[in-house]
Design an enzyme around this catalytic site. Structure first.
Site, PDB file in Angstrom:
ATOM      1  N   HIS A  97       0.618  -1.201  -0.107  1.00 18.91           N
ATOM      2  CA  HIS A  97       0.110  -0.159  -0.021  1.00 18.91           C
ATOM      3  C   HIS A  97       1.025   1.276   0.067  1.00 18.91           C
ATOM      4  O   HIS A  97       2.184   1.190   0.079  1.00 18.91           O
ATOM      5  CB  HIS A  97      -0.837   0.032   1.257  1.00 18.91           C
ATOM      6  CG  HIS A  97      -2.103  -1.223   1.114  1.00 18.91           C
ATOM      7  ND1 HIS A  97      -2.821  -1.253   2.069  1.00 18.91           N
ATOM      8  CD2 HIS A  97      -2.102  -2.127  -0.026  1.00 18.91           C
ATOM      9  CE1 HIS A  97      -3.635  -2.187   1.521  1.00 18.91           C
ATOM     10  NE2 HIS A  97      -3.249  -2.742   0.310  1.00 18.91           N
TER      11      HIS A  97
ATOM     12  N   GLU B  61       1.349   3.928   1.957  1.00 17.43           N
ATOM     13  CA  GLU B  61       2.136   4.320   2.976  1.00 17.43           C
ATOM     14  C   GLU B  61       3.194   3.308   3.189  1.00 17.43           C
ATOM     15  O   GLU B  61       4.400   3.864   3.808  1.00 17.43           O
ATOM     16  CB  GLU B  61       1.332   4.330   4.270  1.00 17.43           C
ATOM     17  CG  GLU B  61       0.351   3.141   4.688  1.00 17.43           C
ATOM     18  CD  GLU B  61      -0.998   3.064   3.929  1.00 17.43           C
ATOM     19  OE1 GLU B  61      -0.792   3.269   2.615  1.00 17.43           O
ATOM     20  OE2 GLU B  61      -2.024   2.983   4.480  1.00 17.43           O
TER      21      GLU B  61
ATOM     22  N   CYS C 132      -2.015  -1.246   7.467  1.00 17.15           N
ATOM     23  CA  CYS C 132      -1.076  -0.252   7.342  1.00 17.15           C
ATOM     24  C   CYS C 132      -1.236   0.607   8.935  1.00 17.15           C
ATOM     25  O   CYS C 132      -0.227   1.274   9.018  1.00 17.15           O
ATOM     26  CB  CYS C 132      -1.528   0.559   6.477  1.00 17.15           C
ATOM     27  SG  CYS C 132      -1.318  -0.352   4.675  1.00 17.15           S
TER      28      CYS C 132
ATOM     29  N   THR D 111     -23.443  -7.188 -30.824  1.00 22.58           N
ATOM     30  CA  THR D 111     -22.186  -6.656 -31.120  1.00 22.58           C
ATOM     31  C   THR D 111     -20.901  -7.708 -31.364  1.00 22.58           C
ATOM     32  O   THR D 111     -19.992  -7.545 -32.364  1.00 22.58           O
ATOM     33  CB  THR D 111     -21.824  -5.554 -30.026  1.00 22.58           C
ATOM     34  OG1 THR D 111     -22.872  -4.566 -30.245  1.00 22.58           O
ATOM     35  CG2 THR D 111     -20.525  -4.935 -30.402  1.00 22.58           C
TER      36      THR D 111
ATOM     37  N   GLY E 149     -23.821  -2.893 -27.953  1.00 18.17           N
ATOM     38  CA  GLY E 149     -24.550  -2.031 -28.952  1.00 18.17           C
ATOM     39  C   GLY E 149     -25.689  -1.465 -28.227  1.00 18.17           C
ATOM     40  O   GLY E 149     -25.922  -1.138 -26.940  1.00 18.17           O
TER      41      GLY E 149
END
Ligand code: NAP
Length: 348
Positions: A51, A53, A87, A203, A291
């Site tokens: 992460h 930090e 953290c 599509t 679509g």
């Protein structure tokens, strides 16, 4: 601009580097300040990895004295064991004097608990700096946790007379194209920002798109194709091995290599259920590329967050498939090469 605003803004600038890499996690940046100077920066680079930090602290020596340092983060630090350790424990461990946070985390696993933990350990905490900007930055993450569905972006291109497709299609591929080269590049960039791309059955058949990121650098999103009756041919590009594909269907079928099947019975085959089921598979954003029938059904459901509509002002088709009914005059208009681009945010 207050100092808090200045450093949280810097966190936002760092966090955005994670766009397209960290989902369904939030984008987070971190700045460590001592005596009014930034002494370290970090951001969350990739899902499952360190992460922000942790990355900012990693840049400084192990025995560094943080007792007169401020740590800025655009999102409350986590307090639970996920893919990485909490953290908030690291911040407490390092005896950082003060923590300034942009947004509270609305992920129920964290929500307020990270801050509580810091305060209990005697750390001074300021929260709620540039909150609106922070929510906008992490709009996918907040929508995913608060609405239990992915953040939905609709995109289509239409001619000046309102068609999204020539019909019947021309044998000359280029004659079916609506947008200019610059808009195509932009679409590839947008694809790379989202966790998934979705298309309708027709599509997949008519256009046979690959739905990958090819014209810019970036990750391929997961491809999602609606195919209620499992009528799509396995040889279509959307099933090639370049990316994962999820087929949303009424029929069951066993997962196979990069292709998985999400089954909903006929009575539950609704836009809402499809999106909620995708959220359960940890998909936090979907870029819907058409679509018209698919787009229309989503617009009717109201379950969309943004729409981006290209219009080629110099192109008209005699016959075609009509674009979704949408009042373009309500959008924010800009230019994309020779195309017009209308952008919408759904606040309802
Ligand atoms: N200009 C653009 O931006 C753009 C973008 C993409 C596509 N297109 C054009 O659009 C054309 C296809 O559009 P289209 O409107 O005919 O088809 P489409 O939206 O691609 O596919 C429609 C079909 O998908 C399934 N479907 C879609 N939404 C559904 C929902 N909410 N629930 C259940 N099933 C759903 C249905 O299949 P069943 O009938 O099997 O149930 C439906 O008939 C293509 O020819 C392509 O060229 C243009």
């Amino acid at each position: 601009m207050q100092n808090h605003d200045k450093y949280i803004k810097r966190c936002h600038e760092l966090a955005i580097n994670g766009l397209g890499f960290v989902a369904p996690n939030p984008m987070v940046g971190c700045v460590i300040v001592k005596g009014g100077e930034i002494i370290s920066e970090g951001w969350h680079k990739k899902y499952g990895e360190a992460h922000a930090e942790v990355n900012a602290i990693k840049n400084l020596p192990d025995n560094f004295d943080y007792s007169d340092c401020e740590l800025y983060l655009n999102l409350e630090p986590c307090s639970h064991h996920g893919k990485t350790p909490p953290c908030s424990d690291l911040i407490i461990d390092k005896k950082i004097k003060k923590v300034i946070i942009g947004n509270l985390d609305t992920n129920p696993l964290v929500a307020g608990k990270g801050i509580e933990k810091l305060k209990k350990a005697g750390i001074e905490v300021v929260a709620g700096v540039l909150e609106k900007e922070g929510r906008d930055l992490n709009k996918r993450f907040f929508t995913f946790h608060e609405k239990k569905r992915p953040y939905i972006i609709l995109k289509w291109a239409q001619t000046a007379n309102g068609f999204i497709s020539r019909w019947p299609l021309s044998d000359i591929k280029e004659d079916n194209w609506i947008t200019c080269h610059q808009s195509k590049l932009l679409v590839h960039e947008w694809r790379s920002h989202e966790q998934a791309i979705m298309i309708g059955t027709n599509t997949a058949i008519n256009d046979n798109p690959e739905l990958t990121v090819r014209h810019v650098k970036g990750n391929n999103p997961i491809r999602i194709v609606i195919d209620r009756q499992l009528k799509l041919d396995n040889g279509l590009n959307v099933f090639n091995s370049d990316a994962k594909t999820i087929v949303v269907s009424e029929k069951e079928k066993e997962n196979n290599n990069n292709i998985s099947y999400l089954t909903l019975d006929k009575a539950h085959f609704t836009v809402k259920n499809i999106f909620e089921s995708l959220a359960k598979q940890n998909i936090s954003s979907v870029f819907v590329e058409g679509g018209a029938l698919l787009l229309d059904s989503i617009i009717k459901s109201g379950l969309w967050d943004e729409a981006r509509v290209f219009v080629n002002p110099d192109l008209e088709f005699k016959n075609g498939i009509a674009a979704p009914e949408f009042d373009l005059s309500k959008g924010v208009q800009s230019n994309s090469g020779t195309d017009l681009l209308f952008s919408f945010t759904n606040n309802s």
